[in-house]
Design an enzyme around this catalytic site. Structure first.
Site, mmCIF file in Angstrom:
data_model
loop_
_atom_site.group_PDB
_atom_site.id
_atom_site.type_symbol
_atom_site.label_atom_id
_atom_site.label_comp_id
_atom_site.label_asym_id
_atom_site.label_seq_id
_atom_site.Cartn_x
_atom_site.Cartn_y
_atom_site.Cartn_z
ATOM 1 N N HIS A 142 0.869 -1.173 0.000
ATOM 2 C CA HIS A 142 0.000 0.000 0.000
ATOM 3 C C HIS A 142 0.906 1.223 0.000
ATOM 4 O O HIS A 142 1.702 1.424 0.914
ATOM 5 C CB HIS A 142 -0.913 0.019 1.223
ATOM 6 C CG HIS A 142 -1.953 1.087 1.159
ATOM 7 N ND1 HIS A 142 -3.188 0.894 0.580
ATOM 8 C CD2 HIS A 142 -1.935 2.366 1.584
ATOM 9 C CE1 HIS A 142 -3.885 2.003 0.651
ATOM 10 N NE2 HIS A 142 -3.152 2.911 1.260
ATOM 11 N N LYS B 298 -11.226 -0.347 9.121
ATOM 12 C CA LYS B 298 -12.042 -1.560 9.195
ATOM 13 C C LYS B 298 -12.947 -1.569 10.421
ATOM 14 O O LYS B 298 -13.809 -2.428 10.552
ATOM 15 C CB LYS B 298 -11.138 -2.798 9.225
ATOM 16 C CG LYS B 298 -10.341 -3.003 7.943
ATOM 17 C CD LYS B 298 -9.485 -4.260 8.038
ATOM 18 C CE LYS B 298 -8.685 -4.482 6.762
ATOM 19 N NZ LYS B 298 -7.833 -5.701 6.854
ATOM 20 N N LYS C 61 1.853 -5.855 3.422
ATOM 21 C CA LYS C 61 1.078 -6.857 4.148
ATOM 22 C C LYS C 61 1.953 -8.068 4.460
ATOM 23 O O LYS C 61 2.642 -8.585 3.589
ATOM 24 C CB LYS C 61 -0.142 -7.279 3.321
ATOM 25 C CG LYS C 61 -1.019 -8.337 4.001
ATOM 26 C CD LYS C 61 -2.263 -8.626 3.174
ATOM 27 C CE LYS C 61 -3.046 -9.785 3.740
ATOM 28 N NZ LYS C 61 -3.451 -9.592 5.129
ATOM 29 N N ASP D 288 -18.892 -11.733 34.661
ATOM 30 C CA ASP D 288 -19.834 -12.716 34.132
ATOM 31 C C ASP D 288 -19.443 -13.055 32.710
ATOM 32 O O ASP D 288 -19.297 -12.161 31.862
ATOM 33 C CB ASP D 288 -21.260 -12.161 34.170
ATOM 34 C CG ASP D 288 -22.285 -13.184 33.708
ATOM 35 O OD1 ASP D 288 -22.081 -14.375 33.986
ATOM 36 O OD2 ASP D 288 -23.275 -12.789 33.073
ATOM 37 N N GLU E 266 -16.984 -17.209 38.313
ATOM 38 C CA GLU E 266 -17.766 -18.406 38.580
ATOM 39 C C GLU E 266 -16.875 -19.638 38.443
ATOM 40 O O GLU E 266 -16.053 -19.726 37.528
ATOM 41 C CB GLU E 266 -18.937 -18.512 37.597
ATOM 42 C CG GLU E 266 -20.034 -17.493 37.831
ATOM 43 C CD GLU E 266 -21.139 -17.636 36.799
ATOM 44 O OE1 GLU E 266 -22.309 -17.703 37.196
ATOM 45 O OE2 GLU E 266 -20.824 -17.681 35.596
ATOM 46 N N ASP F 204 -27.026 -9.563 31.918
ATOM 47 C CA ASP F 204 -25.661 -9.993 32.213
ATOM 48 C C ASP F 204 -25.045 -9.159 33.332
ATOM 49 O O ASP F 204 -24.190 -9.642 34.084
ATOM 50 C CB ASP F 204 -24.789 -9.924 30.956
ATOM 51 C CG ASP F 204 -25.000 -11.137 30.051
ATOM 52 O OD1 ASP F 204 -25.468 -12.174 30.554
ATOM 53 O OD2 ASP F 204 -24.713 -11.038 28.845
#
Length: 767
Positions: free
Chosen positions: A294, A303, A320, A367, A472, A725
């Protein structure tokens, strides 16, 4: 299919389509469970986007980089250099391994700083080996008394231990070290001999002081000449933080590496350089024709879905997977962190001692939810949700992580990364393209990025708010049932958090302050595997998972009735146990009054008398027959449905207690529908993805004549759970309060348990 690939004989050709485009057997819940098979199919059918295969190099030396000690350089061929903030590894040609012997330091022109490394390893073995060796017995001249002490072993802890003999041997060792031409250079500063209670304390002092790193200036011209003549192979030790384009703070591994050679660390060693280093070579796997570039100055669309339309601009070219476009040498070197730390510290006991009866300790409940990757809620010792420095309640989802970066003007710019949304998209991409192994790699990297961010966020909260973490205690089967195929973050999160807390350093903290690289926190015990985790690891505690989500956070009511239609006779017996079933004309809802003692013994010892009401016009219930039997959620007005049901069977709902009329019915349809409506009323948690609904609504009125509703609590910004939640995280944190109460009242370390009984939990939340 996979089976066909599994049984293929060596040498036989496999049809690519038959293997690669075959469907996955549902029994294989994830590719991780069939790793070997997955690798086999991948190797037969496709080539990975890049290769990670590497070759270990030894430069014709079997002990290459085994150690750095100055005396071993010529045997191990390795030397380290520093020049203008950059670091280099030098490997001498085996036939030219004396090129740095007796070389004088340079003070003119450009120079490399060559590391001069000295180590006295394993003093408990090394000192006797040298001072009592036959070849050097005359040099160190131990007396007959010292020889007798050493031979009898009376200097060692045990049945024949003599402190006097121990001190006599220590004095001999001190004198001998001062005679040793190499070890005397460590400039040991020993304690008074009389202060040692055993010889291990003396050995420990040697270990802590028997490590020394200094530098000698070597002419740049001389180094360059060695390289040109093939006598020295010189490699720059490099990662992205050494790039001229590097932005932000270096990563922690770079900071640890630099600390090895920093003056503060050399004066008081925290980070120690170790031997057993290795060098690997990896061929490039992306040819020049396949390189994706690029150009500099060309905008790139972000993105991040939260930054739709935003463009990023770079004044340099981007490549890349650049690391796979060139041949690479890799340098692996171990270091010891917290070098002088004493062994055997019982961190769990130390933590309990710290939190016991400490009113300033807060509790973070986490949680591992259904709609959220992770959800946190922080409460104080009294169970009140804590506010942050900006006045916001610390209870929120970690689906999206907020970060920050410095713009061109040096200003801090905040941004959000919606990890849950990005993972959803990656999963969809993967399902759409089964042979896209690169997508699988990207998902893995995305999950690792998420875990890194969320662990950093939680550890910052722990330190800033003096908080423990409560999770938990879920068995592996339950954990697997809670996670989606490509969102396996729960167990990975647990491990990542423990590993981070085991040695916690913050990049933005002054190195000399708590949490800086020279003063790391240890907030968790060593991670040895999930099977070794019990009730506690440092500041992380585990509590039972029972009834943390579907419970009224105000009254403590939870459904122990569990209504379910079985038969007419069973239904009649069930409804006859209620104390009353009435319609409240003023409030316009039905009231089911009962005593749990008439139904079950699960509530014994807790509040048993309740009145469940069908208030509110909207609830959700899952219906398998919707969407052409694919299932879905439907909206239900329970009160209206019960009124319609009673009217259909000619029952006057305004006639007072309805129990006689209800148990007089003889219709399976009637009881099945009434049971279902009561079940919906008791459900507590209501969700519908299409409507974006996920809330807790209690059917029980509190002491202020209010029915708890998490949506209403959110609108009013109350210090109560703001969604379903959140309720789970809130109650997990409250179970943490119970653990702290147990520690407060324990007579001795370990005399407490996180095995909170269901009865004790209900008594606690019911006040």
């Amino acid at each position: 299919h996979f089976e066909k690939a599994l049984y293929v004989k060596p040498g036989n050709e496999i049809e690519k389509d038959a293997v690669f485009y075959g469907t996955f057997d549902p029994a294989f819940e994830s590719l991780q469970k069939v790793t070997k098979l997955y690798d086999m199919v991948r190797n037969f059918c496709t080539k990975k986007p890049y290769s990670t295969e590497k070759i270990k190099l030894n430069f014709d030396c079997s002990t290459l980089l085994d150690g750095w000690d100055l005396n071993k350089e010529e045997s191990n061929l390795g030397v380290l250099f520093e020049k203008e903030g950059l670091y280099y590894l030098g490997i001498m040609n085996k036939s030219d391994n004396k090129i740095f012997r007796d070389i004088e330091g340079s003070s003119e022109g450009g120079c490399y700083r060559k590391m001069e490394y000295k180590l006295l390893p394993g003093p408990n073995k090394m000192l006797p080996k040298v001072f009592f060796s036959k070849s050097r017995i005359d040099e160190f001249a131990p007396s007959a008394e010292v020889l007798d002490i050493y031979k009898k072993g009376t200097f060692k802890k045990g049945p024949g231990f003599s402190l006097t003999d121990c001190h006599t041997l220590i004095d001999f060792f001190k004198e001998s070290i001062n005679k040793h031409p190499d070890w005397v250079k460590f400039d040991f500063n020993f304690s008074e001999t009389s202060s040692y209670s055993d010889i291990s304390a003396f050995y420990r002092e040697i270990t802590e002081q028997g490590y020394k790193v200094t530098f000698k200036n070597i002419s740049e011209e001389y180094i360059n000449r060695l390289v040109d003549e093939g006598k020295l192979y010189l490699f720059q030790i490099y990662n992205k933080d050494f790039s001229a384009y590097s932005k932000g703070k270096p990563n922690l591994h770079t900071m640890y590496w630099k600390a090895l050679f920093d003056e503060p660390n050399l004066k008081d060693t925290v980070y120690k350089l170790n031997g057993q280093a290795e060098v690997f070579f990896r061929h490039k796997s992306i040819d020049s024709k396949n390189v994706i570039k690029h150009s500099a100055g060309v905008p790139i669309v972000s993105k991040n879905p939260l930054l739709a339309g935003k463009e990023n601009l770079f004044d340099y070219e981007l490549v890349k997977d650049k690391r796979y476009t060139v041949d690479k040498f890799q340098f692996h070197v171990p270091i010891t962190m917290n070098f002088k730390a004493s062994e055997g510290t019982r961190i769990n006991d130390a933590v309990c001692d710290y939190v016991a009866n400490n009113p300033d300790v807060n509790i973070i409940g986490i949680d591992r939810g259904e709609r959220h990757l992770l959800y946190i809620s922080m409460v104080d010792r009294d169970g009140n949700v804590v506010k942050d420095k900006d006045g916001n309640w610390i209870q929120y989802s970690l689906n999206t992580i907020t970060g920050a970066y410095k713009d061109a003007n040096g200003n801090s710019v905040k941004f959000e990364t919606p990890y849950r949304e990005l993972l959803d998209k990656k999963e969809a991409d993967r399902q759409a393209s089964r042979e896209n192994w690169e997508t699988i790699e990207n998902i893995k990297e995305l999950k690792e990025g998420y875990l890194s961010q969320v662990v950093h966020h939680i550890t910052k909260l722990m330190v800033e708010y003096n908080a423990i973490v409560v999770l938990e205690d879920l068995n592996s089967g339950f954990k697997n049932s809670r996670k989606k195929v490509e969102k396996q973050v729960y167990q990975n999160f647990e491990k990542a958090l423990i590993l981070k807390l085991n040695y916690l350093v913050f990049k933005d903290v002054n190195p000399e302050q708590s949490g800086g690289i020279y003063h790391a926190y240890q907030l968790a015990d060593e991670f040895k595997g999930f099977k070794y985790l019990t009730k506690q690891t440092g500041f992380i505690f585990y509590v039972p998972a029972w009834n943390t989500s579907k419970i009224d956070p105000v009254t403590g009511f939870t459904d122990l009735l569990k209504p379910r239609y079985k038969s007419i006779a069973d239904a009649q017996a069930f409804f006859s146990k209620f104390e009353s079933i009435k319609y409240n004309a003023e409030k316009k809802y039905f009231e089911f009054a009962f005593d749990y003692n008439n139904f079950t013994d699960k509530a014994a010892g807790t509040r048993t008398k309740w009145v469940v009401c069908t208030h509110g016009a909207l609830r959700y219930s899952y219906n398998r027959s919707l969407n052409n039997n694919r299932g879905g959620y439907e909206k239900i007005d329970v009160t209206a449905n019960i009124r319609a049901l009673l009217a259909e069977f000619d029952i006057d709902f305004s006639s007072g207690d309805l129990i006689p009329a209800i148990i007089a019915q003889n219709s399976a349809v009637f009881y099945a529908r009434l049971m279902k409506l009561l079940q919906v009323t008791l459900a507590m948690r209501y969700s519908c993805a299409e409507d974006g609904a996920d809330f807790i609504m209690s059917p029980v009125m509190d002491s202020n004549d209010v029915f708890f509703n998490s949506d209403e609590a959110c609108k009013a910004n109350l210090p109560l759970p703001h969604d379903a939640d959140a309720n789970g995280a809130f109650n997990i944190a409250r179970k943490g309060i119970m653990v702290l109460n147990q520690i407060d009242n324990a007579e001795k370390y370990g005399d407490w348990t996180t095995k909170i009984s269901n009865k004790d939990w209900l008594k606690f939340v019911q006040g």
